[in-house]
Write a protein that holds these residues in place. Sequence first.
Motif: not given
Length: 190
Positions: A11-13, A58-61, A67-77
């Motif tokens: 859910l966070g991702a 803030a959510k990622v940091l 790593p799931l959140q990193f992937i979500a961050y890049a995928g969202g970009y």
Amino acid sequence: MFEAVTVDALLGALLIFSLRIVDVSLGTLRIGMLVRGKRTAAGALSFFESLIWLMAAAKVLSTLDSPLQFIAYAGGYASGTMLGANIERWLAVGKVVLRVIVPVSAPDVQAALRDAGYYVTTVNASGRDGEVRVMFSVIARKRMKQAFRVIETTYPKAFITVEEVTTAQLQDTVTRQEGQVFRRLRMMRK
């Protein structure tokens, strides 16, 4: 070392992915507005873009071990970039200069464009293969496809280029000024 994939992590991702789609799409629209001279709209978009980016960052940091959140961050970009470009194309804000080049012997593209409601300026010129007509028309981006159809119907071999316009205010200004003069004259007659 890394946390297990839980429902909360998923859910966070998903939240990060969604926030990034929105903030990057807004950024793409903001740049489009700036290029077209729409500073107020660009300013409003930048406020929401930075606010949403701050929430995603803030959510990622807050959980650097996911790593799931990193992937979500890049995928969202990446997804936000594509979505923003599509939205910007769909909105079709601004004006373009349409340049049409046809041989002098071609059917009258200029008349067809004028009959369709476009203003056209024509210049006679010399091309590689002989005498040509170069037509210029400043049109709303939303009307580009319609203009292409008119040209295609009249002379399918026409050479067409399109350029973005940042300022095309003369006609709008003249029309506004004429309107003000006519209103004043009507008021004086009463």
